[in-house]
Design a protein around this motif. Structure first.
Motif, PDB file in Angstrom:
ATOM      1  N   ALA A   1       0.824  -1.208   0.000  1.00 50.29           N
ATOM      2  CA  ALA A   1       0.000   0.000   0.000  1.00 50.29           C
ATOM      3  C   ALA A   1       0.856   1.255   0.000  1.00 50.29           C
ATOM      4  CB  ALA A   1      -0.930  -0.007   1.214  1.00 50.29           C
ATOM      5  N   LEU A   2       1.942   1.228   0.762  1.00 49.36           N
ATOM      6  CA  LEU A   2       2.829   2.395   0.842  1.00 49.36           C
ATOM      7  C   LEU A   2       3.488   2.661  -0.503  1.00 49.36           C
ATOM      8  CD1 LEU A   2       3.662   4.367   3.082  1.00 49.36           C
ATOM      9  CD2 LEU A   2       5.693   2.969   3.466  1.00 49.36           C
ATOM     10  N   HIS A   3       3.922   1.606  -1.181  1.00 57.21           N
ATOM     11  CA  HIS A   3       4.543   1.747  -2.506  1.00 57.21           C
ATOM     12  C   HIS A   3       3.555   2.368  -3.488  1.00 57.21           C
ATOM     13  CE1 HIS A   3       7.110   0.795  -5.953  1.00 57.21           C
ATOM     14  NE2 HIS A   3       6.057   0.224  -6.529  1.00 57.21           N
ATOM     15  N   GLN A   4       2.296   1.916  -3.426  1.00 59.73           N
ATOM     16  CA  GLN A   4       1.288   2.451  -4.344  1.00 59.73           C
ATOM     17  C   GLN A   4       0.932   3.888  -3.979  1.00 59.73           C
ATOM     18  OE1 GLN A   4      -2.030  -0.162  -5.298  1.00 59.73           O
ATOM     19  NE2 GLN A   4      -3.432   1.576  -5.316  1.00 59.73           N
ATOM     20  N   MET A   5       0.827   4.191  -2.682  1.00 57.69           N
ATOM     21  CA  MET A   5       0.462   5.533  -2.259  1.00 57.69           C
ATOM     22  C   MET A   5       1.543   6.548  -2.645  1.00 57.69           C
ATOM     23  SD  MET A   5      -0.715   6.900   1.501  1.00 57.69           S
ATOM     24  CE  MET A   5       0.945   7.141   2.131  1.00 57.69           C
ATOM     25  N   ARG A   6       2.781   6.106  -2.641  1.00 57.12           N
ATOM     26  CA  ARG A   6       3.883   7.001  -3.018  1.00 57.12           C
ATOM     27  C   ARG A   6       4.034   7.140  -4.528  1.00 57.12           C
ATOM     28  NH1 ARG A   6       8.587   5.224   1.385  1.00 57.12           N
ATOM     29  NH2 ARG A   6       7.764   6.455   3.119  1.00 57.12           N
ATOM     30  N   GLY A   7       3.177   6.437  -5.275  1.00 55.84           N
ATOM     31  CA  GLY A   7       3.140   6.655  -6.710  1.00 55.84           C
ATOM     32  C   GLY A   7       3.946   5.708  -7.550  1.00 55.84           C
ATOM     33  N   GLY A   8       4.469   4.618  -6.960  1.00 57.22           N
ATOM     34  CA  GLY A   8       5.273   3.684  -7.740  1.00 57.22           C
ATOM     35  C   GLY A   8       4.473   3.023  -8.851  1.00 57.22           C
ATOM     36  N   PHE A   9       3.279   2.562  -8.526  1.00 59.16           N
ATOM     37  CA  PHE A   9       2.409   1.926  -9.517  1.00 59.16           C
ATOM     38  C   PHE A   9       1.930   2.954 -10.536  1.00 59.16           C
ATOM     39  CE2 PHE A   9      -2.068   0.353 -10.412  1.00 59.16           C
ATOM     40  CZ  PHE A   9      -1.658  -0.519 -11.404  1.00 59.16           C
ATOM     41  N   SER A  10       1.521   4.122 -10.052  1.00 59.26           N
ATOM     42  CA  SER A  10       1.011   5.168 -10.937  1.00 59.26           C
ATOM     43  C   SER A  10       2.055   5.607 -11.951  1.00 59.26           C
ATOM     44  CB  SER A  10       0.560   6.376 -10.109  1.00 59.26           C
ATOM     45  OG  SER A  10      -0.487   6.018  -9.234  1.00 59.26           O
ATOM     46  N   GLN A  11       3.312   5.675 -11.523  1.00 56.34           N
ATOM     47  CA  GLN A  11       4.379   6.100 -12.441  1.00 56.34           C
ATOM     48  C   GLN A  11       4.513   5.131 -13.611  1.00 56.34           C
ATOM     49  OE1 GLN A  11       6.004   8.921 -12.460  1.00 56.34           O
ATOM     50  NE2 GLN A  11       7.195   8.329 -14.275  1.00 56.34           N
ATOM     51  N   GLU A  12       4.408   3.836 -13.330  1.00 54.85           N
ATOM     52  CA  GLU A  12       4.489   2.854 -14.417  1.00 54.85           C
ATOM     53  C   GLU A  12       3.339   3.031 -15.408  1.00 54.85           C
ATOM     54  OE1 GLU A  12       5.581  -1.167 -13.980  1.00 54.85           O
ATOM     55  OE2 GLU A  12       6.345  -0.916 -11.935  1.00 54.85           O
ATOM     56  N   ILE A  13       2.147   3.274 -14.888  1.00 54.07           N
ATOM     57  CA  ILE A  13       0.983   3.454 -15.750  1.00 54.07           C
ATOM     58  C   ILE A  13       1.117   4.732 -16.575  1.00 54.07           C
ATOM     59  CG2 ILE A  13      -1.530   3.767 -15.805  1.00 54.07           C
ATOM     60  CD1 ILE A  13      -0.566   0.948 -15.048  1.00 54.07           C
ATOM     61  N   ARG A  14       1.592   5.799 -15.948  1.00 59.60           N
ATOM     62  CA  ARG A  14       1.749   7.074 -16.668  1.00 59.60           C
ATOM     63  C   ARG A  14       2.744   6.943 -17.811  1.00 59.60           C
ATOM     64  NH1 ARG A  14       0.763   9.651 -11.671  1.00 59.60           N
ATOM     65  NH2 ARG A  14       2.953   9.468 -11.063  1.00 59.60           N
ATOM     66  N   GLU A  15       3.834   6.226 -17.561  1.00 62.27           N
ATOM     67  CA  GLU A  15       4.840   6.047 -18.611  1.00 62.27           C
ATOM     68  C   GLU A  15       4.261   5.272 -19.792  1.00 62.27           C
ATOM     69  OE1 GLU A  15       8.150   4.218 -16.700  1.00 62.27           O
ATOM     70  OE2 GLU A  15       8.757   6.041 -15.617  1.00 62.27           O
ATOM     71  N   LEU A  16       3.436   4.258 -19.496  1.00 56.89           N
ATOM     72  CA  LEU A  16       2.799   3.501 -20.571  1.00 56.89           C
ATOM     73  C   LEU A  16       1.891   4.413 -21.395  1.00 56.89           C
ATOM     74  CD1 LEU A  16       1.713   0.194 -18.763  1.00 56.89           C
ATOM     75  CD2 LEU A  16       3.664   0.509 -20.261  1.00 56.89           C
TER      76      LEU A  16
END
Length: 460
Positions: free
Chosen positions: A151-166
């Motif tokens: 949850a912490l990794h996702q809240m800090r934007g790790g998952f979002s960054q991958e999606i944005r780059e795609l």
């Protein structure tokens, strides 16, 4: 559409700490008038003249009546969680005081916040994207090291960054193809089909990895359903009690005591395991016990892990071979656990070790070798991918959007293979962008947002 979408300009108030009596309680306000409303009932410094991120001591009063001595924290827009003016009032944790303060602030012009409305405002005001907002709820409900870290990794934007780059890479090609559609008579190519194929294949690999991580993510978030299965009196209930360190299940020498499944959770190595003690596997004429046996078989099929427990003093090799074959046919990972070490002879143990060297030997009643069993259980969950810092998908909504994205990207490749016209290729790319945008909130509907934030607790 949820009513508070049209009331985004209101100042909202809610209890931010859990209900019940405690040493302190925190009441949170957010909105343009949060500081002014609090200032009208706060006796101390003039809150409207104070700097952001400051704390002030004083009293809250309803007219001449003092309700409580409090600490008031002031956060001035945009330097707050919601990017609005925010006030947090720390009071004593009496339910009477809490209710009096909330009623006072509502009379002064605030309105009660709806579930998740603070986090929703943070999202709408650009504090973070939708995936990060959902991670806030996951972080609050995390009950293990693994779920907390995910949850912490996702809240800090790790998952979002991958999606944005795609999305950014796809947007570039989409714009080039759209440009070509404006010059159809000129026979020009702004977007190389070979380059587009390379990009889509690369994106597919990333999306596939994210999709495949969902099984692990689901385990991290919801716990590992682990069935303890075996004959009656193999010691299943004793093992559950030993693992939990409490008398959770009834233990008896009478075969068939456990008629239905009993579940409880235990944290092993930072991962939650949901252990399920089941009815013994055997043929029976007892109608109720037979129902329990059938439920056991269903639980085994839906489990992520099975502990096949057998009594060393009451099981032969033929029976073990038969059970192992049945378990292999189910297709769920399982651990062979030989129980009641004190009831066996060394020759039988040697035979078992030779044929099934991965067998774990324990004494549930005496709590012997349980640490070895726990290590084996943790090993089979395979958290290596998570522990290396890779993004793990834990949200079913994200999984669904990624699955739709994958299909749209496959459609792009099919279109390229069949040399379809640009407008059809552009359509498939736009669908891919749409589904990726659903994850981070670039593409949303009011119904989607209402559904997501309604699952939050009030005050968050």
């Amino acid at each position: 559409m949820s009513s508070h979408f049209s009331r985004i300009g209101d100042t909202i108030v809610a209890l931010a700490t859990p209900q019940g009596v405690g040493a302190i309680a925190v009441i949170r306000l957010s909105g343009k008038e949060a500081i002014q409303i609090t200032n009208r009932v706060f006796f101390g410094k003039n809150l409207e003249e104070q700097a952001s991120h400051t704390i002030h001591f004083g009293t809250l009063r309803d007219g001449d009546r003092v309700i409580d001595e409090v600490l008031v924290s002031v956060f001035i827009s945009p330097r707050s969680f919601t990017k609005e003016n925010v006030v947090e009032i720390s009071t004593h944790g009496s339910s009477y005081i809490i209710n009096q303060v909330l009623r006072l602030l509502i009379r002064q012009g605030a309105r009660p916040a709806e579930p998740g409305e603070f986090t929703q405002r943070a999202f709408l005001n650009g504090q973070f994207d939708l995936a990060q907002a959902e991670a806030v709820a996951d972080l609050i409900h995390s009950d293990s090291e693994a779920s907390h870290q995910a949850a912490l990794h996702q809240m800090r934007g790790g998952f979002s960054q991958e999606i944005r780059e795609l999305r950014e890479k796809l947007i570039h090609f989409a714009s080039m193809i759209e440009l070509e559609l404006d010059f159809t008579e000129e026979d020009v190519e702004f977007a190389s089909r070979d380059d587009l194929r390379v990009l889509v294949e690369k994106l597919l690999r990333v999306v596939e990895n994210l999709i495949s991580s969902f099984d692990l993510g689901n385990v991290i978030k919801n716990g590992v359903p682990t069935v303890i299965a075996g004959k009656p009196n193999a010691g299943k209930s004793t093992l559950l009690n030993a693992l939990l360190n409490e008398e959770r299940a009834i233990v008896s020498d009478i075969a068939g005591t456990t008629r239905d499944s009993i579940e409880d959770e235990i944290n092993i190595g930072g991962v939650m395991f949901r252990f399920i003690d089941t009815a013994g596997l055997r043929e029976t004429t007892d109608t109720v016990e037979a129902m329990g046996v059938n439920r056991t078989r269903e639980k085994m099929k839906s489990a992520s892990l099975i502990l096949y427990l057998f009594d060393l003093g009451d099981t032969d090799m033929v029976e073990i071979n038969r059970d192992v074959n049945k378990l292999e046919n189910i297709g769920v990972p399982f651990i062979k656990v030989a129980n009641k070490l004190d009831k066996s002879n060394n020759q039988f143990i040697s035979e078992l070790k030779e044929k099934y060297p991965d067998t774990i030997f324990i004494s549930a009643g005496k709590k012997e070798n349980l640490d070895v069993l726990k290590e084996k259980v943790l090993e089979l969950v395979n958290l290596d991918k998570f522990r290396t810092g890779n993004t793990v998908v834990t949200n079913i909504r994200h999984f669904d959007s990624l699955t739709r994205t994958r299909q749209s990207l496959l459609d792009v490749l099919t279109g390229l293979d069949e040399e379809v016209t640009n407008d059809f290729v552009a359509m498939d790319i736009r669908r891919s962008l749409h589904y990726l945008g659903e994850i981070t909130g670039e593409i949303t509907t009011d119904d989607l947002l209402a559904n997501i934030f309604s699952k939050f607790c009030i005050g968050k």
